[in-house]
Scaffold this active site. Structure first.
Site, PDB file in Angstrom:
ATOM      1  N   GLY A  34       0.804  -1.217   0.000  1.00 22.27           N
ATOM      2  CA  GLY A  34       0.000   0.000   0.000  1.00 22.27           C
ATOM      3  C   GLY A  34       0.837   1.268   0.000  1.00 22.27           C
ATOM      4  O   GLY A  34       0.524   2.233  -0.704  1.00 22.27           O
ATOM      5  N   GLN A  92      -7.731  -0.671   2.999  1.00 16.71           N
ATOM      6  CA  GLN A  92      -8.601  -1.305   4.001  1.00 16.71           C
ATOM      7  C   GLN A  92      -9.856  -1.919   3.382  1.00 16.71           C
ATOM      8  O   GLN A  92     -10.556  -2.689   4.031  1.00 16.71           O
ATOM      9  CB  GLN A  92      -9.017  -0.284   5.065  1.00 16.71           C
ATOM     10  CG  GLN A  92      -7.889   0.180   5.961  1.00 16.71           C
ATOM     11  CD  GLN A  92      -7.395  -0.910   6.914  1.00 16.71           C
ATOM     12  OE1 GLN A  92      -8.102  -1.876   7.212  1.00 16.71           O
ATOM     13  NE2 GLN A  92      -6.176  -0.762   7.382  1.00 16.71           N
ATOM     14  N   SER A 107      -3.195  -3.578  -0.835  1.00 19.78           N
ATOM     15  CA  SER A 107      -2.104  -4.275  -0.159  1.00 19.78           C
ATOM     16  C   SER A 107      -2.564  -5.672   0.258  1.00 19.78           C
ATOM     17  O   SER A 107      -3.586  -5.809   0.938  1.00 19.78           O
ATOM     18  CB  SER A 107      -1.695  -3.463   1.077  1.00 19.78           C
ATOM     19  OG  SER A 107      -0.702  -4.143   1.787  1.00 19.78           O
ATOM     20  N   THR A 148      12.880  -7.324 -10.210  1.00 19.41           N
ATOM     21  CA  THR A 148      12.481  -8.711 -10.424  1.00 19.41           C
ATOM     22  C   THR A 148      11.189  -9.009  -9.675  1.00 19.41           C
ATOM     23  O   THR A 148      11.062  -8.682  -8.494  1.00 19.41           O
ATOM     24  CB  THR A 148      13.609  -9.653  -9.946  1.00 19.41           C
ATOM     25  OG1 THR A 148      14.784  -9.314 -10.673  1.00 19.41           O
ATOM     26  CG2 THR A 148      13.263 -11.117 -10.175  1.00 19.41           C
ATOM     27  N   CYS A 182       0.716   1.494  12.782  1.00 15.89           N
ATOM     28  CA  CYS A 182       1.979   2.192  12.547  1.00 15.89           C
ATOM     29  C   CYS A 182       2.156   3.345  13.539  1.00 15.89           C
ATOM     30  O   CYS A 182       3.229   3.875  13.679  1.00 15.89           O
ATOM     31  CB  CYS A 182       2.049   2.739  11.118  1.00 15.89           C
ATOM     32  SG  CYS A 182       0.956   1.945   9.968  1.00 15.89           S
TER      33      CYS A 182
END
Ligand code: PLP
Length: 373
Positions: A69, A176, A196, A234, A319
């Site tokens: 995200g 979310q 995410s 990659t 976070c």
């Protein structure tokens, strides 16, 4: 242990885990190589792109794999800013995730004007609010699909309409929301969308950015020619494959899971009857999402006492959990401090049961100091 912090991250789906294994152990070739050993990983990436696209109503070529995200948000905001020298203004909201807020702060330092819309007290950015701020110089409007601290779902379709009527692009941080509520990017007319995997039972460190065909935007990572030269590096084949499996599984069961989780919300709330608290967020909120503010209590202390009882919840965004000051989200909805300091976030997920909901409600009641029902 009862895990009720699914907005922070979710458990990896077992079938997603199984789908990863071959790409870690035997099919480990670099998907960009021309030899036959690279054929299977290449095919798997394409199939994952098709699966993910079909889950959100997009075309496969509109999906770009990223590391999650945060990267998707950075890319959407910075690439939009740099792509049109004549339209430089940006609009976002005051209660976005820091991946958006700090990306906006970065472009502000480069001289791009950014306006911050304030949500209503129930955590909604209205189209009237946007209409009052947008101009024909606006390049991008970035409003999250659902807030990560209070769960309120935004009127994205209306916001897109206002945005497009001024010739601007609409980005939504849907980290979310994807895999939890139905999203059709075509129907809603979204231009850019961030997602995410670890929020929808996929692995951590992988995500995607949807970019509508025809949107002119610059590469984020410079390097090799992966992702049509737009995002070099990659490919993480195992994680990409697992993300697609997890998203498909969640989307197949999206309505039944949502109904179940809404029922669990009622169970938790029912156990708290008579306590002095406010439930934050709007009626339109993510299923299983409870942001509760207890008057005169300390959210941090509630979290630790719940932890001692084997229950994982959160006080705000994961976070942010090292900071004790009021979160920017609670400030933005102008919640009074006597309630705001006593805020906890309980986010129920696919793996939770009715018993979990009952236990969470009863334990919370005890921890808050209310009489046991
Ligand atoms: N946006 C929102 C709304 C989030 O909740 C999060 C994670 O908490 C992110 C962005 C960042 O996503 P990631 O952890 O994949 O970088």
């Amino acid at each position: 242990m009862v895990y009720a912090d699914n907005a922070a991250t979710t458990a990896l789906d077992e079938s997603a885990y199984e789908a990863m294994r071959p790409y870690l152990l035997s099919e480990y070739s670099n998907a960009s190589q021309p030899y036959s050993f690279a054929r299977q990983p290449k095919k798997a990436i394409q199939e994952a792109r098709e699966t993910i696209a079909s889950c959100i109503g997009a075309l496969p070529e509109e999906i770009y794999f990223t590391s999650g995200g945060t990267e998707s948000d950075n890319w959407a905001i910075k690439a939009s800013a740099f792509s049109d020298p004549d339209k430089r203004a940006m609009i976002t909201s005051a209660f976005e995730h820091h991946a958006v807020l700090n990306s906006c702060a970065a472009i502000e330092r480069l001289g791009y004007p950014v306006a911050y819309l304030w949500p209503t007290s129930d955590g909604t950015i209205t189209s009237e609010n946007l209409e009052g701020c947008i101009s024909d110089n606006t390049r991008l409007v970035s409003i999250m699909f659902a807030n990560n601290e209070i769960g309120s779902i935004q009127p994205v379709k209306d916001l897109c309409k206002v945005t497009h009527s001024h010739g601007a692009l609409f980005h939504t941080d849907a980290v979310q929301a994807v895999g939890h509520i139905r999203i059709d990017v075509r129907e809603l007319e979204i231009d850019l969308l961030s997602a995410s995997a670890h929020k929808f039972n996929g692995p951590k460190g992988i995500g995607f950015l949807y970019v509508r065909n025809g949107v002119d935007f610059s590469p984020y990572m410079d390097g090799g020619s992966q992702e049509k030269g737009k995002r070099a590096g990659t490919e993480n084949v195992a994680a990409i494959v697992a993300m697609a499996v997890a998203l498909k599984r969640n989307c197949e069961e999206i309505e039944t899971t949502a109904r179940r989780l809404v029922g669990y919300e009622d169970i938790v709330i029912g156990e708290l009857e008579g306590l002095d608290f406010i439930r934050n967020g709007s009626k339109e909120h993510l299923p299983g999402f409870l942001s509760l503010s207890f008057r005169g209590k300390d959210g941090e202390a509630i979290l630790h006492r719940m932890d001692l009882q084997g229950i994982c919840i959160s006080t705000g965004a994961a976070c942010d959990s090292v900071h004790t000051q009021l979160s920017h989200v609670l400030k933005s909805i102008r919640l009074s401090e006597e309630y705001a300091l006593g805020t906890v976030r309980i986010t129920l997920g696919r793996n939770n049961t009715e018993e979990d909901a009952m236990l969470i409600g009863k334990t919370l009641r005890k921890v808050i100091g209310g009489k046991v029902k």
